[in-house]
Design a protein around this motif. Sequence first.
Motif, mmCIF file in Angstrom:
data_model
loop_
_atom_site.group_PDB
_atom_site.id
_atom_site.type_symbol
_atom_site.label_atom_id
_atom_site.label_comp_id
_atom_site.label_asym_id
_atom_site.label_seq_id
_atom_site.Cartn_x
_atom_site.Cartn_y
_atom_site.Cartn_z
ATOM 1 N N PRO A 57 36.594 29.320 48.619
ATOM 2 C CA PRO A 57 35.902 30.397 49.324
ATOM 3 C C PRO A 57 36.905 31.362 49.936
ATOM 4 C CG PRO A 57 35.213 28.232 50.121
ATOM 5 C CD PRO A 57 36.364 28.012 49.221
ATOM 6 N N CYS A 58 36.509 32.623 50.063
ATOM 7 C CA CYS A 58 37.326 33.604 50.778
ATOM 8 C C CYS A 58 37.430 33.157 52.237
ATOM 9 C CB CYS A 58 36.662 34.976 50.695
ATOM 10 S SG CYS A 58 37.412 36.227 51.722
ATOM 11 N N ILE A 59 38.654 33.171 52.800
ATOM 12 C CA ILE A 59 38.795 32.756 54.206
ATOM 13 C C ILE A 59 38.938 33.958 55.134
ATOM 14 C CG2 ILE A 59 39.722 30.486 53.634
ATOM 15 C CD1 ILE A 59 42.497 31.569 54.320
ATOM 16 N N VAL A 103 46.191 38.172 37.916
ATOM 17 C CA VAL A 103 45.698 37.021 37.171
ATOM 18 C C VAL A 103 44.376 36.521 37.741
ATOM 19 C CG1 VAL A 103 46.158 34.657 36.500
ATOM 20 C CG2 VAL A 103 47.996 36.304 36.479
ATOM 21 N N ASN A 104 44.324 36.284 39.047
ATOM 22 C CA ASN A 104 43.162 35.625 39.611
ATOM 23 C C ASN A 104 43.083 35.923 41.103
ATOM 24 O OD1 ASN A 104 40.897 34.063 39.683
ATOM 25 N ND2 ASN A 104 41.852 32.260 38.790
ATOM 26 N N TYR A 105 42.003 35.499 41.721
ATOM 27 C CA TYR A 105 41.872 35.619 43.172
ATOM 28 C C TYR A 105 41.114 34.394 43.671
ATOM 29 C CZ TYR A 105 36.964 37.100 43.078
ATOM 30 O OH TYR A 105 35.610 37.152 42.942
ATOM 31 N N PRO A 106 41.135 34.128 45.003
ATOM 32 C CA PRO A 106 40.638 32.834 45.482
ATOM 33 C C PRO A 106 39.282 32.409 44.912
ATOM 34 C CG PRO A 106 41.635 34.001 47.270
ATOM 35 C CD PRO A 106 41.678 34.931 46.102
ATOM 36 N N ILE A 107 38.279 33.291 44.953
ATOM 37 C CA ILE A 107 36.945 32.881 44.513
ATOM 38 C C ILE A 107 36.950 32.568 43.017
ATOM 39 C CG2 ILE A 107 34.557 33.664 44.281
ATOM 40 C CD1 ILE A 107 35.063 35.207 46.943
ATOM 41 N N GLY A 163 30.734 28.515 53.431
ATOM 42 C CA GLY A 163 31.488 29.248 54.449
ATOM 43 C C GLY A 163 32.356 30.354 53.906
ATOM 44 N N CYS A 164 31.937 30.998 52.831
ATOM 45 C CA CYS A 164 32.719 32.104 52.268
ATOM 46 C C CYS A 164 32.672 33.311 53.208
ATOM 47 C CB CYS A 164 32.180 32.490 50.903
ATOM 48 S SG CYS A 164 33.100 33.805 50.120
ATOM 49 N N ARG A 165 33.830 33.908 53.473
ATOM 50 C CA ARG A 165 33.903 35.072 54.372
ATOM 51 C C ARG A 165 33.953 36.392 53.614
ATOM 52 N NH1 ARG A 165 31.861 32.401 58.263
ATOM 53 N NH2 ARG A 165 33.071 30.589 58.827
ATOM 54 N N GLY A 166 33.678 36.349 52.326
ATOM 55 C CA GLY A 166 33.687 37.585 51.541
ATOM 56 C C GLY A 166 32.837 38.701 52.133
#
Lengths: 292, 135
Positions: free
Chosen positions: A273-275, A264-268, A245-248
């Motif tokens: 998953p990207c929401i 530093v980082n991002y959700p994925i 269900g990734c919304r990327g």
Amino acid sequence: MNKFENCPMIDSKSQTAMTLINQSIDYIKQNNVPKLNLIWLEATGCSGNIISLLNGENPGLYFLLKEMVNLKYDNSLSPYQGERAFEEFLEALNTEFILVVEGAISLKDGGLYSVFARYKGKIITTAKAVRMAADKAKYILAVGTCSSFGGISSASPNPSESISTFDYLNDKTVIRIPGCPAHPDWVTGTIAHLISFGMPLLDEKNRPLMFYSLTVHDGCTRRSFFNKGIFAQKLGDAECMFKLGCRGPVTKADCPIRKWNQYVNYPIGDNTPCIGCAQDNFPDGMEPFVRY
Amino acid sequence: MDKEELSVELKECYKNIFNLKNMLNFTQCPIKRMQIEDEILFEINKTLYMLEDYTKYRQREFTIEELSKYDGSLGNPAYIAVYGIVYDVSNSPVWGGGTHFGATAGGDLTSQFEKCHKRDLSKLKNLPIVGTLKV
């Protein structure tokens, strides 16, 4: 050797806001322009965007306030309180200023669910304060998803009957900077652009193209897995999380390249998953956030 | 969709177009006429799609119960039915995890499609067709 050292694209992306800020500072110094005033209003929301801005780096908040703008009023950072704070707000309205609104505008019962101030026995609702400021503002920025698209504040069943600031000020040009919260670079970069070059290039939803031109999917670090059709079965797997269900693919933001928390980082990158927090329809249209 | 059903559907379409044509004769309002013309074009388009699908992609018939298994969860494929045709949306980028802006795969989404995409059939053009929906 740092593994990012050789990639000029990543370097330039993380420096966009800083480059713009330096240009605007040079512009201010060379042309003797007085620093622009900034009024930051918090409406129906969680004040997350101002907290996100405090975490800014390249440039940091201190740099922004010292060199670029006079922060005339902010609900969270104001040194005054009560009627004195509201008088400060009224004084600032008589200058030339950029208005930043975060949070949606609550309209139920005349806006009483979001009260801005109590002045001389009268209740000033946020809707009224935003309208007062918007009528005199030079530029208006809707920062955060609630302000841009309605977001969580106007999610179903919407008990406070909130609408986005963009819809509330439909007779003005409002720049949308969505994100839950908005990245500090997106905000400071847009403000810097406004100071030195005026209005930035906007897309069809009034978002600045320099930050919202690509989808998260376009720059995703796991894009090659998607292209090959290799998908994660559960959270924690290293493959593409599209089937979870990734919304990327439907979300426009430069998160994969810019990254968060001081780059530093991002959700994925952290196995979530990207929401789709920077897109309209969030959160109702983006649910479920994870699907097995 | 078998032969008899197709002929019934086509007759239905013909009847709709005929009625719309009669309506066209009874109105002088240019906006109303434009609306009716759009409706007629949509009906013609629908028949074309039906014929194309009938000839090219007569693959499998799904009942609603069968379709509900293909909801995109637990690694299942994600199928949706629109206007009686079943499409595979498993690898469509806008259908992450078998969901799409609040709509879930594994069912007949014709009403949602009409509501959100305003009968824009080009949205379905690139989706692989896997069969038809048995009514």
